[in-house]
Design an enzyme around this catalytic site. Structure first.
Site, PDB file in Angstrom:
ATOM      1  N   SER A  42      15.731 -12.956  -3.828  1.00  0.00           N
ATOM      2  CA  SER A  42      16.987 -12.236  -4.540  1.00  0.00           C
ATOM      3  C   SER A  42      18.399 -12.173  -3.879  1.00  0.00           C
ATOM      4  CB  SER A  42      16.634 -10.582  -4.335  1.00  0.00           C
ATOM      5  OG  SER A  42      16.582 -10.476  -2.848  1.00  0.00           O
ATOM      6  N   ASP A 323      22.578  -2.335  -0.963  1.00  0.00           N
ATOM      7  CA  ASP A 323      21.530  -1.343  -1.118  1.00  0.00           C
ATOM      8  C   ASP A 323      20.915  -1.602   0.298  1.00  0.00           C
ATOM      9  OD1 ASP A 323      19.988  -3.924  -1.221  1.00  0.00           O
ATOM     10  OD2 ASP A 323      19.630  -3.444  -3.440  1.00  0.00           O
ATOM     11  N   HIS A 326      20.112  -6.075   0.702  1.00  0.00           N
ATOM     12  CA  HIS A 326      21.034  -7.164   0.229  1.00  0.00           C
ATOM     13  C   HIS A 326      22.254  -6.938   0.653  1.00  0.00           C
ATOM     14  CE1 HIS A 326      17.846  -6.864  -2.916  1.00  0.00           C
ATOM     15  NE2 HIS A 326      17.722  -7.989  -2.490  1.00  0.00           N
TER      16      HIS A 326
END
Ligand SMILES: *[C@@H]1O[C@H](CO)[C@@H](O)[C@H](O)[C@H]1NC(C)=O
Ligand SMILES: *[C@@H]1O[C@H](CO)[C@@H](O)[C@H](O)[C@H]1NC(C)=O
Ligand SMILES: *[C@@H]1O[C@H](CO)[C@@H](O)[C@H](O)[C@H]1NC(C)=O
Ligand SMILES: *[C@@H]1O[C@H](CO)[C@@H](O)[C@H](O)[C@H]1NC(C)=O
Ligand SMILES: *[C@@H]1O[C@H](CO)[C@@H](O)[C@H](O)[C@H]1NC(C)=O
Length: 362
Positions: A42, A323, A326
Protein backbone atom coordinates in the site's frame (compact mmCIF):
# COMPACT_ATOMS: atom_id res chain seq x y z
CA UNK A 1 12.67 17.65 -16.91
CA UNK A 2 16.14 19.02 -17.48
CA UNK A 3 16.92 20.88 -20.68
CA UNK A 4 20.53 19.68 -20.79
CA UNK A 5 22.44 22.82 -21.69
CA UNK A 6 25.21 20.76 -23.29
CA UNK A 7 22.77 19.06 -25.63
CA UNK A 8 21.17 22.33 -26.58
CA UNK A 9 24.49 24.06 -27.26
CA UNK A 10 25.64 21.23 -29.48
CA UNK A 11 22.58 21.36 -31.69
CA UNK A 12 22.11 25.13 -31.75
CA UNK A 13 23.96 25.68 -35.03
CA UNK A 14 21.58 23.32 -36.77
CA UNK A 15 18.41 25.30 -36.55
CA UNK A 16 15.94 22.73 -37.72
CA UNK A 17 17.51 19.97 -35.72
CA UNK A 18 17.64 22.30 -32.78
CA UNK A 19 13.94 23.01 -32.96
CA UNK A 20 13.30 19.30 -33.05
CA UNK A 21 15.60 18.73 -30.09
CA UNK A 22 14.05 21.54 -28.09
CA UNK A 23 10.66 20.02 -28.56
CA UNK A 24 11.85 16.54 -27.79
CA UNK A 25 14.22 17.17 -24.92
CA UNK A 26 13.53 20.58 -23.54
CA UNK A 27 9.80 21.10 -23.69
CA UNK A 28 8.59 17.62 -22.89
CA UNK A 29 11.83 16.26 -21.45
CA UNK A 30 13.01 12.69 -21.50
CA UNK A 31 12.91 10.74 -18.24
CA UNK A 32 16.29 9.73 -16.83
CA UNK A 33 15.34 6.07 -17.32
CA UNK A 34 13.01 4.97 -20.12
CA UNK A 35 10.91 2.79 -17.83
CA UNK A 36 10.07 2.07 -14.20
CA UNK A 37 8.51 -1.08 -12.75
CA UNK A 38 7.10 -0.93 -9.22
CA UNK A 39 6.61 -3.88 -6.84
CA UNK A 40 5.20 -3.48 -3.36
CA UNK A 41 2.30 -2.85 -1.00
CA UNK A 42 0.00 0.00 0.00
CA UNK A 43 2.96 2.37 0.25
CA UNK A 44 3.09 2.22 -3.57
CA UNK A 45 -0.33 0.91 -4.67
CA UNK A 46 -2.04 3.29 -7.11
CA UNK A 47 -5.30 1.41 -7.64
CA UNK A 48 -4.57 -2.30 -8.01
CA UNK A 49 -6.87 -3.22 -5.10
CA UNK A 50 -9.86 -1.17 -6.25
CA UNK A 51 -11.68 -4.12 -7.77
CA UNK A 52 -10.47 -6.81 -5.39
CA UNK A 53 -12.62 -8.27 -2.61
CA UNK A 54 -10.78 -6.74 0.33
CA UNK A 55 -11.21 -4.04 2.92
CA UNK A 56 -7.62 -2.97 2.19
CA UNK A 57 -8.53 -0.40 -0.44
CA UNK A 58 -8.43 3.37 -0.47
CA UNK A 59 -10.50 4.55 -3.42
CA UNK A 60 -12.69 6.80 -1.29
CA UNK A 61 -12.36 10.20 0.36
CA UNK A 62 -10.51 11.50 2.27
CA UNK A 63 -7.84 9.38 0.50
CA UNK A 64 -6.73 11.24 -2.60
CA UNK A 65 -8.12 14.63 -1.63
CA UNK A 66 -4.84 16.27 -2.69
CA UNK A 67 -4.28 14.09 -5.75
CA UNK A 68 -5.11 15.75 -9.10
CA UNK A 69 -7.52 12.92 -10.02
CA UNK A 70 -9.01 12.63 -6.50
CA UNK A 71 -9.24 9.18 -4.85
CA UNK A 72 -7.48 6.59 -7.04
CA UNK A 73 -6.70 3.81 -4.60
CA UNK A 74 -3.57 5.49 -3.23
CA UNK A 75 -3.41 5.07 0.56
CA UNK A 76 -2.57 8.71 1.25
CA UNK A 77 -3.89 12.23 0.71
CA UNK A 78 -1.80 12.94 -2.40
CA UNK A 79 1.19 11.35 -4.06
CA UNK A 80 3.05 8.32 -2.74
CA UNK A 81 6.85 8.35 -2.39
CA UNK A 82 7.28 6.43 -5.66
CA UNK A 83 4.92 8.88 -7.44
CA UNK A 84 7.23 11.69 -6.38
CA UNK A 85 10.34 9.72 -7.37
CA UNK A 86 8.67 9.09 -10.75
CA UNK A 87 8.38 12.87 -11.19
CA UNK A 88 11.94 13.49 -10.02
CA UNK A 89 13.05 11.00 -12.68
CA UNK A 90 11.37 13.21 -15.25
CA UNK A 91 8.37 11.09 -16.23
CA UNK A 92 5.49 13.14 -17.55
CA UNK A 93 2.85 10.76 -16.19
CA UNK A 94 2.60 8.45 -13.20
CA UNK A 95 3.27 4.76 -13.83
CA UNK A 96 -0.12 3.08 -14.45
CA UNK A 97 -1.41 0.37 -12.07
CA UNK A 98 -1.36 -3.15 -13.54
CA UNK A 99 -5.15 -3.30 -13.02
CA UNK A 100 -5.59 -0.47 -15.53
CA UNK A 101 -2.94 -0.47 -18.21
CA UNK A 102 -5.49 -0.12 -20.99
CA UNK A 103 -4.53 2.81 -23.15
CA UNK A 104 -1.29 3.33 -21.21
CA UNK A 105 2.21 3.13 -22.54
CA UNK A 106 3.43 -0.05 -20.82
CA UNK A 107 6.86 0.48 -22.40
CA UNK A 108 7.35 3.15 -19.72
CA UNK A 109 6.56 0.72 -16.90
CA UNK A 110 3.79 -0.69 -14.75
CA UNK A 111 2.94 -0.48 -11.05
CA UNK A 112 2.13 -3.93 -9.59
CA UNK A 113 1.92 -2.87 -5.91
CA UNK A 114 -1.05 -4.09 -3.89
CA UNK A 115 -2.28 -2.90 -0.48
CA UNK A 116 -1.95 -5.49 2.34
CA UNK A 117 0.36 -7.65 0.20
CA UNK A 118 3.63 -9.10 1.35
CA UNK A 119 6.50 -11.30 0.30
CA UNK A 120 4.64 -14.34 1.64
CA UNK A 121 1.59 -15.49 -0.24
CA UNK A 122 -0.68 -15.69 2.84
CA UNK A 123 0.20 -12.23 4.17
CA UNK A 124 -2.74 -9.84 4.55
CA UNK A 125 -5.31 -12.39 3.34
CA UNK A 126 -7.40 -12.05 6.52
CA UNK A 127 -8.39 -8.65 5.07
CA UNK A 128 -9.41 -10.18 1.73
CA UNK A 129 -7.72 -10.56 -1.63
CA UNK A 130 -4.39 -9.02 -2.52
CA UNK A 131 -1.59 -9.53 -5.01
CA UNK A 132 1.45 -10.94 -3.21
CA UNK A 133 4.98 -10.49 -4.51
CA UNK A 134 4.94 -13.86 -6.34
CA UNK A 135 1.76 -12.89 -8.19
CA UNK A 136 3.19 -9.44 -8.95
CA UNK A 137 6.07 -11.27 -10.69
CA UNK A 138 3.55 -13.37 -12.63
CA UNK A 139 1.79 -10.16 -13.72
CA UNK A 140 5.14 -8.75 -14.78
CA UNK A 141 5.74 -11.81 -16.98
CA UNK A 142 2.43 -11.12 -18.72
CA UNK A 143 3.47 -7.50 -19.30
CA UNK A 144 6.87 -8.62 -20.63
CA UNK A 145 5.18 -10.76 -23.25
CA UNK A 146 2.93 -7.83 -24.23
CA UNK A 147 6.08 -5.72 -24.59
CA UNK A 148 7.56 -8.46 -26.77
CA UNK A 149 4.53 -8.20 -29.03
CA UNK A 150 4.95 -4.41 -29.19
CA UNK A 151 8.68 -4.51 -29.92
CA UNK A 152 8.59 -7.48 -32.26
CA UNK A 153 11.11 -9.83 -30.71
CA UNK A 154 12.70 -11.13 -27.50
CA UNK A 155 16.09 -9.56 -28.11
CA UNK A 156 14.74 -6.00 -28.45
CA UNK A 157 12.56 -6.63 -25.39
CA UNK A 158 15.56 -7.66 -23.29
CA UNK A 159 17.50 -4.62 -24.50
CA UNK A 160 14.60 -2.41 -23.44
CA UNK A 161 14.01 -4.09 -20.06
CA UNK A 162 17.69 -3.82 -19.13
CA UNK A 163 17.43 -0.04 -19.21
CA UNK A 164 14.49 0.12 -16.78
CA UNK A 165 14.53 0.83 -13.07
CA UNK A 166 12.96 -1.77 -10.74
CA UNK A 167 11.65 -0.43 -7.43
CA UNK A 168 10.83 -2.99 -4.71
CA UNK A 169 9.29 -1.76 -1.47
CA UNK A 170 7.67 -4.65 0.38
CA UNK A 171 7.80 -6.52 3.70
CA UNK A 172 5.93 -4.41 6.29
CA UNK A 173 2.78 -6.50 5.88
CA UNK A 174 4.68 -9.71 6.47
CA UNK A 175 4.98 -8.36 10.00
CA UNK A 176 1.88 -6.17 10.54
CA UNK A 177 -0.51 -8.44 8.68
CA UNK A 178 1.09 -11.79 9.43
CA UNK A 179 3.75 -12.32 12.12
CA UNK A 180 2.13 -9.91 14.61
CA UNK A 181 -1.31 -11.51 14.26
CA UNK A 182 -1.02 -14.98 15.82
CA UNK A 183 -4.81 -15.25 15.86
CA UNK A 184 -4.76 -15.41 12.04
CA UNK A 185 -1.28 -16.62 11.10
CA UNK A 186 0.97 -19.32 12.52
CA UNK A 187 4.34 -17.84 11.43
CA UNK A 188 5.25 -16.56 14.92
CA UNK A 189 4.86 -20.08 16.30
CA UNK A 190 7.30 -21.55 13.80
CA UNK A 191 9.91 -18.82 13.46
CA UNK A 192 11.93 -16.63 15.78
CA UNK A 193 12.28 -12.98 14.68
CA UNK A 194 15.66 -13.83 13.15
CA UNK A 195 14.42 -16.95 11.35
CA UNK A 196 11.37 -15.15 10.02
CA UNK A 197 13.42 -12.22 8.66
CA UNK A 198 15.76 -14.76 7.03
CA UNK A 199 12.86 -16.67 5.45
CA UNK A 200 11.48 -13.40 4.03
CA UNK A 201 14.88 -12.45 2.64
CA UNK A 202 15.30 -15.88 1.00
CA UNK A 203 11.95 -15.56 -0.70
CA UNK A 204 12.59 -11.97 -1.74
CA UNK A 205 16.00 -12.93 -3.14
CA UNK A 206 14.56 -15.66 -5.32
CA UNK A 207 12.01 -13.16 -6.64
CA UNK A 208 14.85 -10.73 -7.40
CA UNK A 209 16.57 -13.52 -9.33
CA UNK A 210 13.37 -14.14 -11.28
CA UNK A 211 13.22 -10.42 -12.07
CA UNK A 212 16.80 -10.59 -13.23
CA UNK A 213 15.96 -13.50 -15.51
CA UNK A 214 13.28 -11.21 -16.93
CA UNK A 215 15.86 -8.55 -17.75
CA UNK A 216 16.11 -6.38 -14.60
CA UNK A 217 19.54 -4.83 -13.98
CA UNK A 218 19.00 -1.71 -11.85
CA UNK A 219 17.08 -2.10 -8.60
CA UNK A 220 16.03 0.10 -5.72
CA UNK A 221 15.33 -2.00 -2.61
CA UNK A 222 13.59 -0.19 0.23
CA UNK A 223 14.14 -1.25 3.85
CA UNK A 224 11.38 -1.22 6.45
CA UNK A 225 10.64 1.65 8.79
CA UNK A 226 10.04 1.45 12.53
CA UNK A 227 6.95 -0.74 12.25
CA UNK A 228 6.44 -0.72 16.03
CA UNK A 229 6.18 3.08 15.98
CA UNK A 230 3.31 3.56 13.52
CA UNK A 231 0.13 4.98 15.08
CA UNK A 232 -1.65 1.62 14.68
CA UNK A 233 0.91 0.10 17.05
CA UNK A 234 1.29 2.99 19.47
CA UNK A 235 -2.31 4.23 19.68
CA UNK A 236 -3.07 1.31 21.96
CA UNK A 237 -0.62 2.44 24.60
CA UNK A 238 -1.36 4.84 27.37
CA UNK A 239 2.07 6.46 27.01
CA UNK A 240 2.08 6.33 23.18
CA UNK A 241 5.59 4.87 23.04
CA UNK A 242 6.81 2.49 20.31
CA UNK A 243 6.12 -1.21 20.64
CA UNK A 244 9.80 -2.11 20.67
CA UNK A 245 9.20 -5.80 20.13
CA UNK A 246 7.59 -4.99 16.78
CA UNK A 247 10.74 -3.23 15.58
CA UNK A 248 12.99 -6.27 16.11
CA UNK A 249 12.05 -8.36 13.05
CA UNK A 250 11.75 -5.40 10.64
CA UNK A 251 15.21 -4.12 11.67
CA UNK A 252 16.79 -7.57 11.17
CA UNK A 253 15.03 -7.77 7.79
CA UNK A 254 16.44 -4.39 6.72
CA UNK A 255 19.97 -5.35 7.78
CA UNK A 256 19.72 -8.49 5.71
CA UNK A 257 18.25 -6.59 2.78
CA UNK A 258 21.27 -4.34 2.77
CA UNK A 259 23.46 -7.48 2.65
CA UNK A 260 21.43 -8.73 -0.33
CA UNK A 261 22.38 -5.49 -2.09
CA UNK A 262 26.05 -6.18 -1.34
CA UNK A 263 25.82 -9.79 -2.49
CA UNK A 264 24.08 -8.99 -5.77
CA UNK A 265 26.40 -6.07 -6.49
CA UNK A 266 29.40 -8.32 -5.94
CA UNK A 267 28.07 -11.33 -7.80
CA UNK A 268 26.67 -9.40 -10.76
CA UNK A 269 29.16 -6.55 -10.69
CA UNK A 270 29.64 -6.67 -14.45
CA UNK A 271 26.08 -5.90 -15.44
CA UNK A 272 23.88 -4.91 -12.46
CA UNK A 273 23.52 -2.31 -9.75
CA UNK A 274 21.28 -2.39 -6.71
CA UNK A 275 20.80 0.22 -4.02
CA UNK A 276 19.29 0.02 -0.54
CA UNK A 277 17.16 2.80 0.96
CA UNK A 278 17.46 2.96 4.75
CA UNK A 279 14.00 3.90 6.01
CA UNK A 280 15.27 4.25 9.57
CA UNK A 281 18.27 6.46 8.73
CA UNK A 282 18.66 9.60 10.80
CA UNK A 283 18.48 11.73 7.67
CA UNK A 284 15.10 10.16 6.75
CA UNK A 285 14.11 10.57 10.34
CA UNK A 286 14.73 14.31 10.26
CA UNK A 287 11.09 15.10 10.78
CA UNK A 288 11.69 18.42 12.49
CA UNK A 289 9.06 20.10 10.33
CA UNK A 290 6.40 17.72 11.60
CA UNK A 291 4.48 18.17 14.83
CA UNK A 292 2.37 15.02 15.05
CA UNK A 293 4.04 11.62 14.83
CA UNK A 294 1.78 9.41 16.89
CA UNK A 295 -1.59 9.86 15.17
CA UNK A 296 -2.96 9.96 11.65
CA UNK A 297 -4.51 13.09 10.17
CA UNK A 298 -7.79 11.41 9.22
CA UNK A 299 -10.25 9.89 11.67
CA UNK A 300 -9.68 6.15 11.55
CA UNK A 301 -11.79 3.02 11.71
CA UNK A 302 -10.79 0.28 14.16
CA UNK A 303 -8.74 -1.28 11.34
CA UNK A 304 -6.61 1.87 11.15
CA UNK A 305 -7.79 3.16 7.76
CA UNK A 306 -9.63 6.46 7.28
CA UNK A 307 -13.36 6.63 8.01
CA UNK A 308 -15.03 7.26 4.60
CA UNK A 309 -15.98 10.86 3.82
CA UNK A 310 -14.97 12.23 7.20
CA UNK A 311 -13.18 15.60 7.06
CA UNK A 312 -9.51 15.13 7.98
CA UNK A 313 -7.32 17.41 10.10
CA UNK A 314 -6.66 20.90 8.76
CA UNK A 315 -2.91 21.06 9.37
CA UNK A 316 -2.04 17.89 7.41
CA UNK A 317 1.48 19.10 6.56
CA UNK A 318 2.31 18.85 10.26
CA UNK A 319 1.43 15.14 10.32
CA UNK A 320 3.83 12.32 9.43
CA UNK A 321 0.91 9.90 9.06
CA UNK A 322 -2.28 10.20 7.02
CA UNK A 323 -4.06 7.23 8.63
CA UNK A 324 -2.67 4.81 11.24
CA UNK A 325 -0.27 3.15 8.75
CA UNK A 326 0.58 5.39 5.82
CA UNK A 327 2.61 8.58 5.46
CA UNK A 328 1.09 11.87 4.35
CA UNK A 329 2.22 13.27 1.01
CA UNK A 330 4.24 15.80 3.04
CA UNK A 331 6.33 13.10 4.70
CA UNK A 332 6.63 11.07 1.46
CA UNK A 333 7.99 14.19 -0.23
CA UNK A 334 10.70 14.30 2.38
CA UNK A 335 11.55 10.59 1.87
CA UNK A 336 11.45 10.78 -1.93
CA UNK A 337 13.74 13.80 -2.22
CA UNK A 338 16.18 12.31 0.29
CA UNK A 339 16.27 8.97 -1.61
CA UNK A 340 16.80 10.72 -4.92
CA UNK A 341 19.51 13.11 -3.74
CA UNK A 342 21.07 11.79 -0.57
CA UNK A 343 23.79 13.72 1.16
CA UNK A 344 25.30 10.62 2.77
CA UNK A 345 25.47 6.82 2.46
CA UNK A 346 23.56 6.43 5.70
CA UNK A 347 20.31 6.85 3.81
CA UNK A 348 21.06 5.38 0.39
CA UNK A 349 23.61 2.67 -0.01
CA UNK A 350 25.94 2.57 -1.86
CA UNK A 351 24.48 5.48 -3.89
CA UNK A 352 21.29 7.48 -4.30
CA UNK A 353 18.67 7.05 -7.02
CA UNK A 354 20.05 9.96 -9.03
CA UNK A 355 23.47 8.29 -9.20
CA UNK A 356 21.96 4.86 -9.83
CA UNK A 357 20.05 5.98 -12.91
CA UNK A 358 23.12 7.73 -14.32
CA UNK A 359 25.43 4.83 -13.45
CA UNK A 360 26.89 3.20 -16.58
CA UNK A 361 26.51 -0.57 -16.57
CA UNK A 362 29.05 -2.59 -18.51
C1 LIG B 1 -7.34 3.84 -16.69
O1 LIG B 1 -6.33 4.32 -17.54
C2 LIG B 1 -6.79 5.21 -18.53
C3 LIG B 1 -5.62 5.49 -19.48
O2 LIG B 1 -4.45 5.85 -18.81
C4 LIG B 1 -7.30 6.47 -17.85
O3 LIG B 1 -7.76 7.40 -18.80
C5 LIG B 1 -8.44 6.07 -16.91
O4 LIG B 1 -8.84 7.18 -16.16
C6 LIG B 1 -8.00 4.99 -15.95
N1 LIG B 1 -9.14 4.49 -15.23
C7 LIG B 1 -9.11 4.30 -13.91
C8 LIG B 1 -10.37 3.75 -13.31
O5 LIG B 1 -8.13 4.54 -13.24
C1 LIG C 1 -4.75 -3.21 21.66
O1 LIG C 1 -5.15 -3.57 22.95
C2 LIG C 1 -6.20 -4.51 22.98
C3 LIG C 1 -6.63 -4.69 24.44
O2 LIG C 1 -5.53 -4.68 25.30
C4 LIG C 1 -5.71 -5.79 22.32
O3 LIG C 1 -6.74 -6.75 22.32
C5 LIG C 1 -5.29 -5.50 20.89
O4 LIG C 1 -4.75 -6.65 20.29
C6 LIG C 1 -4.26 -4.40 20.87
N1 LIG C 1 -3.99 -4.02 19.49
C7 LIG C 1 -2.77 -3.88 19.00
C8 LIG C 1 -2.68 -3.45 17.61
O5 LIG C 1 -1.76 -4.07 19.66
C1 LIG D 1 4.70 2.43 27.96
O1 LIG D 1 3.63 1.53 28.17
C2 LIG D 1 3.92 0.17 27.87
C3 LIG D 1 2.65 -0.61 28.10
O2 LIG D 1 1.56 -0.03 27.45
C4 LIG D 1 5.09 -0.32 28.71
O3 LIG D 1 5.42 -1.64 28.34
C5 LIG D 1 6.29 0.59 28.49
O4 LIG D 1 7.34 0.21 29.34
C6 LIG D 1 5.93 2.06 28.75
N1 LIG D 1 7.05 2.88 28.38
C7 LIG D 1 7.43 3.95 29.11
C8 LIG D 1 8.61 4.72 28.59
O5 LIG D 1 6.88 4.29 30.13
C1 LIG E 1 20.13 2.85 8.94
O1 LIG E 1 20.62 4.04 9.51
C2 LIG E 1 20.79 3.99 10.94
C3 LIG E 1 21.33 5.31 11.45
O2 LIG E 1 20.88 6.42 10.80
C4 LIG E 1 21.76 2.91 11.29
O3 LIG E 1 21.85 2.80 12.69
C5 LIG E 1 21.30 1.58 10.72
O4 LIG E 1 22.28 0.58 10.94
C6 LIG E 1 21.07 1.69 9.22
N1 LIG E 1 20.48 0.45 8.75
C7 LIG E 1 21.01 -0.27 7.77
C8 LIG E 1 20.34 -1.57 7.44
O5 LIG E 1 21.98 0.09 7.13
C1 LIG F 1 19.53 16.76 -7.01
O1 LIG F 1 20.89 17.12 -7.18
C2 LIG F 1 21.17 17.60 -8.50
C3 LIG F 1 22.67 17.76 -8.62
O2 LIG F 1 23.22 18.35 -7.47
C4 LIG F 1 20.39 18.90 -8.70
O3 LIG F 1 20.63 19.39 -10.01
C5 LIG F 1 18.89 18.61 -8.54
O4 LIG F 1 18.15 19.82 -8.61
C6 LIG F 1 18.61 17.94 -7.20
N1 LIG F 1 17.22 17.51 -7.19
C7 LIG F 1 16.45 17.57 -6.11
C8 LIG F 1 15.07 17.07 -6.27
O5 LIG F 1 16.83 17.98 -5.03
Amino acid sequence: MGCESKTCMLVLPFLLLSAWYMQRYCVYGEPQVPCLFIFGDSLSDSGNNNNLKTIAKANYKPYGIDFPAGPTGRFTNGRTAIDIITQLLGFENFIPPFANTSGSDILKGVNYASGSAGIRRETGKHLGENIGLGSQLTNHKAIVSQIETLLGNAEKTQEHLKKCLYYVNIGSNDFINNYFLPQFYSSSRFYTHEQYAEALIQELSSNLMALRAGGARKYVLVGLGFVGCIPKATSNRTNGSCVLEQNIGPLIFSDKLRSVVDQFNKHFSTDSKLIFINSTAKSTGDLSGFKVLNAGCCSTRTDGQCVPDKTPCVNKNEYVFWDQFHPTEASSLHTAIASYNASNTDLTYPMDINHLVHHQLK
